[in-house]
Design an enzyme around this catalytic site. Sequence first.
Site, PDB file in Angstrom:
ATOM      1  CG  HIS A 181      -1.759   1.224   1.356  1.00  0.00           C
ATOM      2  ND1 HIS A 181      -1.953   1.906   2.537  1.00  0.00           N
ATOM      3  CD2 HIS A 181      -2.467   1.883   0.405  1.00  0.00           C
ATOM      4  CE1 HIS A 181      -2.747   2.935   2.315  1.00  0.00           C
ATOM      5  NE2 HIS A 181      -3.089   2.940   1.040  1.00  0.00           N
TER       6      HIS A 181
HETATM    7 CA    CA Z   1       0.556  -0.433  -4.302  1.00  0.00          CA
END
Ligand code: CA
Length: 380
Positions: A181
Amino acid sequence: LFEFGASYTPRVSYHYNSRVSQYHYGVRHPMKPFRLMLTDHLVSRYGLHKVMDLYETRAATKEEVLAFHAQDYVDFLSHVAPENLNKLPRGSLEKFNIGDDCPIFQGLFEYSMLYAGASLDASRKLINGQSEIAINWSGGLHHAKKSNPSGFCYVNDIVLAILNLLRYHPRVLYIDIDLHHGDGVQEAFYTTDRVFTVSFHKYNGEFFPGTGDLDEIGCSRGKHFSLNVPLNDGIDDDSYINLFKSIIDPLVTSYKPTVIIQQCGADSLGHDRLGCFNLNIRAHGECVKFVKSFGIPMLCVGGGGYTPRNVSRLWTYETGILNDVLLPSDIPEDIPFREWFGPDYSLHPVLDDLYENKNSKKYLENIRIRCLENIKYLQG
Ligand code: CA
Ligand code: V1P
Ligand code: ZN
């Protein structure tokens, strides 16, 4: 060698300083800056140096880095060294999150300033119109926070480049296809509608960095200007490409960014040392090709990627895509470290044979619908 297709041939700049590949996080650490040297050799032996503008980048200055990072953190980074750890004020290593992921290694500050300087140089070329596409494979360190390093990232070159672009560009789109992320970039622009961040990543609540669920959509003015695409192990080429295109297409059409930053982390490939996806190099590259096809000025940065031979293959292939050059699959004969590319000596080894795809059709369809609902808010 040259492919003249439907896509336009943009002016491309390549930002690199060979010194950045000489730093070592430590013997057991998975982040290997020498993958950048491997990449640079491949890019050059494939002849791509001849079709791009090459810039040897300078280090960022302390003042430039202070546009995002806190003064006490930058002071710490600029003074700390392996030989003076015992002279630091008590508690500073804990305060600044120093440990196995983000160790203090020789030259850490110069390393961080070099990769950040390259992203800043690249952003400047896009701003003054000298490049339509700018590439910095040494950048993409998306986890670094205002006051601490995180996940192998010390200075957030992406946030710095975006802040610079925002001086001239009304709307910046950030697309992150690293396995992890893009939390540092999302957090930095969570409350603004002038930067839209979207990250595709492995998510189960535990996997590093632990954030990036569907419900993280931004807040206050930034509500609906962050998007997260949480995925399970083993996603394959077709599922990823279809999902990527079906989200990015309406997103670009509705948000109308004036510039795009794509983080091209190579740990989303199959066979990555820290990875769990099943992507081949062509599929990852297809996402880059798709973003390029909008003809919007674009900054491409690297990121993760822990199987160096595949990282360098990928970023070389993508340098080709960004220049509209289709590279022959055979790795050039006269390349230094050619043994790293055996036994196949191909740019496209098979990488999709390790994991079972734990993303059912139903799961992916649900994610797609939820993402498209979020994008609908952009039209007001
Ligand atoms: Ca990513
Ligand atoms: O999982 C963790 C932390 C350490 N635990 C307390 C939780 N860290 C990960 C960090 C991954 C960073 C990815 C960076 C990027 O997105 C951008 C450059 O790719 C981690 C892992 C892992 N398998 O997730 N650290 C390490 N492995 C590690 C292994 C050996 C030595 C040092 C770190
Ligand atoms: Zn990563």
